[in-house]
Scaffold this motif. Structure first.
Motif, PDB file in Angstrom:
ATOM      1  N   VAL A  85       0.823  -1.216   0.000  1.00  0.00           N
ATOM      2  CA  VAL A  85       0.000   0.000   0.000  1.00  0.00           C
ATOM      3  C   VAL A  85       0.853   1.260   0.000  1.00  0.00           C
ATOM      4  O   VAL A  85       0.550   2.241  -0.693  1.00  0.00           O
ATOM      5  CB  VAL A  85      -0.969   0.000   1.205  1.00  0.00           C
ATOM      6  N   ASP A 100     -16.056  -6.216   5.284  1.00  0.00           N
ATOM      7  CA  ASP A 100     -15.192  -7.341   5.663  1.00  0.00           C
ATOM      8  C   ASP A 100     -14.532  -7.983   4.452  1.00  0.00           C
ATOM      9  O   ASP A 100     -13.468  -8.598   4.568  1.00  0.00           O
ATOM     10  CB  ASP A 100     -16.023  -8.406   6.400  1.00  0.00           C
ATOM     11  N   GLY A 124     -12.689  -8.316   0.659  1.00  0.00           N
ATOM     12  CA  GLY A 124     -11.564  -7.629   0.045  1.00  0.00           C
ATOM     13  C   GLY A 124     -12.029  -6.554  -0.920  1.00  0.00           C
ATOM     14  O   GLY A 124     -13.107  -6.631  -1.524  1.00  0.00           O
ATOM     15  N   ARG A 131     -10.754   3.416  -2.601  1.00  0.00           N
ATOM     16  CA  ARG A 131     -10.328   2.100  -2.114  1.00  0.00           C
ATOM     17  C   ARG A 131      -8.932   2.165  -1.499  1.00  0.00           C
ATOM     18  O   ARG A 131      -8.648   1.509  -0.488  1.00  0.00           O
ATOM     19  CB  ARG A 131     -10.362   1.092  -3.266  1.00  0.00           C
ATOM     20  N   ALA A 155      -8.098   1.253   2.318  1.00  0.00           N
ATOM     21  CA  ALA A 155      -7.081   0.257   2.688  1.00  0.00           C
ATOM     22  C   ALA A 155      -6.123   0.836   3.726  1.00  0.00           C
ATOM     23  O   ALA A 155      -5.738   0.159   4.691  1.00  0.00           O
ATOM     24  CB  ALA A 155      -6.323  -0.180   1.432  1.00  0.00           C
ATOM     25  N   ARG A 156      -5.750   2.093   3.552  1.00  0.00           N
ATOM     26  CA  ARG A 156      -4.874   2.742   4.518  1.00  0.00           C
ATOM     27  C   ARG A 156      -5.591   2.923   5.850  1.00  0.00           C
ATOM     28  O   ARG A 156      -4.991   2.739   6.929  1.00  0.00           O
ATOM     29  CB  ARG A 156      -4.415   4.099   3.980  1.00  0.00           C
ATOM     30  N   ARG A 205      -7.886   1.114   7.232  1.00  0.00           N
ATOM     31  CA  ARG A 205      -8.028  -0.106   8.023  1.00  0.00           C
ATOM     32  C   ARG A 205      -6.701  -0.845   8.208  1.00  0.00           C
ATOM     33  O   ARG A 205      -6.668  -1.944   8.741  1.00  0.00           O
ATOM     34  CB  ARG A 205      -9.084  -1.021   7.414  1.00  0.00           C
ATOM     35  N   ASP A 239      -4.435  -2.056   5.961  1.00  0.00           N
ATOM     36  CA  ASP A 239      -4.017  -3.123   5.050  1.00  0.00           C
ATOM     37  C   ASP A 239      -2.577  -2.898   4.607  1.00  0.00           C
ATOM     38  O   ASP A 239      -2.159  -1.770   4.332  1.00  0.00           O
ATOM     39  CB  ASP A 239      -4.909  -3.157   3.802  1.00  0.00           C
ATOM     40  N   GLU A 240      -1.810  -3.969   4.533  1.00  0.00           N
ATOM     41  CA  GLU A 240      -0.430  -3.864   4.084  1.00  0.00           C
ATOM     42  C   GLU A 240      -0.323  -3.914   2.566  1.00  0.00           C
ATOM     43  O   GLU A 240       0.570  -3.300   1.979  1.00  0.00           O
ATOM     44  CB  GLU A 240       0.417  -4.998   4.689  1.00  0.00           C
ATOM     45  N   ARG A 241      -1.211  -4.643   1.935  1.00  0.00           N
ATOM     46  CA  ARG A 241      -1.187  -4.784   0.477  1.00  0.00           C
ATOM     47  C   ARG A 241      -2.570  -4.521  -0.118  1.00  0.00           C
ATOM     48  O   ARG A 241      -3.583  -4.642   0.582  1.00  0.00           O
ATOM     49  CB  ARG A 241      -0.699  -6.192   0.071  1.00  0.00           C
ATOM     50  N   ILE A 242      -2.562  -4.187  -1.390  1.00  0.00           N
ATOM     51  CA  ILE A 242      -3.813  -3.901  -2.090  1.00  0.00           C
ATOM     52  C   ILE A 242      -3.743  -4.499  -3.492  1.00  0.00           C
ATOM     53  O   ILE A 242      -2.657  -4.543  -4.119  1.00  0.00           O
ATOM     54  CB  ILE A 242      -4.078  -2.375  -2.168  1.00  0.00           C
TER      55      ILE A 242
END
Length: 290
Positions: free
Chosen positions: A14, A40, A42, A61, A65-66, A68, A70-73
């Motif tokens: 990300v 919940d 992806g 999106r 992702a940032r 919550r 998330d490490e990858r997107i």
């Protein structure tokens, strides 16, 4: 549709993804970002330009992702320039996700019109989610480059003003009826088949009697666009000679002194050549300065 992206999905860190040039004039919608972050499942893949890792489609999106952690997107890569990336961003934001506002879509159409002036109104309308009539109105209000032809959604090139070109073809056929269709098409900037259609309609319509020259000059004099311009008045003065009846020309010719007849004849031929060149200029489709 141009600039489709259907490549493989790649999982990207990300932090490596950068913000892009969004068609949303007001930026991202924070409420929509929170809604996405609360899901919940992806997130659907975003589109990222490969050479600079900027987002083409999916800023909401990415922010979700940032938010919550998330490490990858999921990413699909796009290869293209700034203008192509913007077109893709507009099209994808029109067809899914949080819709662009009307103001955003109009602003997007204006930008696409500048970068892709050769695209037809319908093609730009399809990308921007507008009607072709709205795009045509924007084009009239914001004049810019005006190529002779435009690319349609079907991939075909068409003249910008086909009606004007048909009129040119009609005028050519009226003055030179024996000219080949291929030559008529070349001069008028149309297809030979269109030239054939113009000739067929002329034949079906039959001969149309032309007003006498004196009547035509009177009509021209009544046109303010000619009467109130310097070039228009010059043209009207030149056309006055055309309104002289044949019997008057015969009288003038009979009274030219013998020692000047050859000189006057040569000057008349030169005048005729000048008028022919002038007529050909009028019959040649004009190109607008871009």
């Amino acid at each position: 549709m141009p600039f489709d992206v259907d490549g493989p999905v790649t999982m990207v860190v990300v932090s490596e993804v950068r913000g892009g040039h969004s068609p949303r004039q007001g930026g991202e919608n924070l409420e929509h970002v929170r809604t996405l972050a609360d899901t919940d499942s992806g997130l659907p893949p975003i589109i990222v330009r490969r050479d600079d890792m900027r987002v083409v489609d999916g800023m909401h999106r990415l922010r979700a992702a940032r938010m919550r952690g998330d490490e990858r997107i999921a990413v699909r890569f796009f290869d293209g320039g700034d203008d192509e990336a913007f077109v893709l961003a507009v099209r994808t934001n029109v067809t899914h996700g949080l819709p662009l506002s009307l103001a955003d879509r109009k602003a997007a159409a204006t930008r696409i019109m500048a970068s892709h002036a050769h695209w037809s109104d319908r093609m730009i309308a399809k990308v921007a989610g507008l009607s072709a009539a709205t795009v045509a109105r924007i084009r009239r209000e914001r004049p810019g480059p005006a190529p002779d032809v435009r690319l349609g959604h079907d991939g075909k090139l068409r003249p910008v003003n086909s009606l004007e070109r048909r009129r040119v073809a009609r005028a050519i056929l009226l003055t030179e009826p024996d000219l080949s269709l291929r030559e008529v098409a070349r001069r008028a900037g149309i297809s030979p088949e269109t030239a054939r259609t113009v000739r067929k309609r002329l034949t079906e319509a039959g001969p149309t009697p032309s007003p006498d020259p004196a009547t035509l000059v009177i009509r021209l004099r009544n046109d303010p666009t000619l009467r109130f311009s310097e070039t228009g008045r010059t043209l009207l003065r030149l056309l006055d000679a055309r309104s002289v009846p044949p019997e008057k020309w015969a009288e003038i010719a009979a009274n030219v002194p013998p020692h000047w007849r050859d000189t006057v004849a040569r000057m008349a031929v030169e005048c005729a050549d000048t008028w022919r060149t002038f007529a050909e200029t009028l019959l040649t489709p004009r190109t607008k300065a871009g």
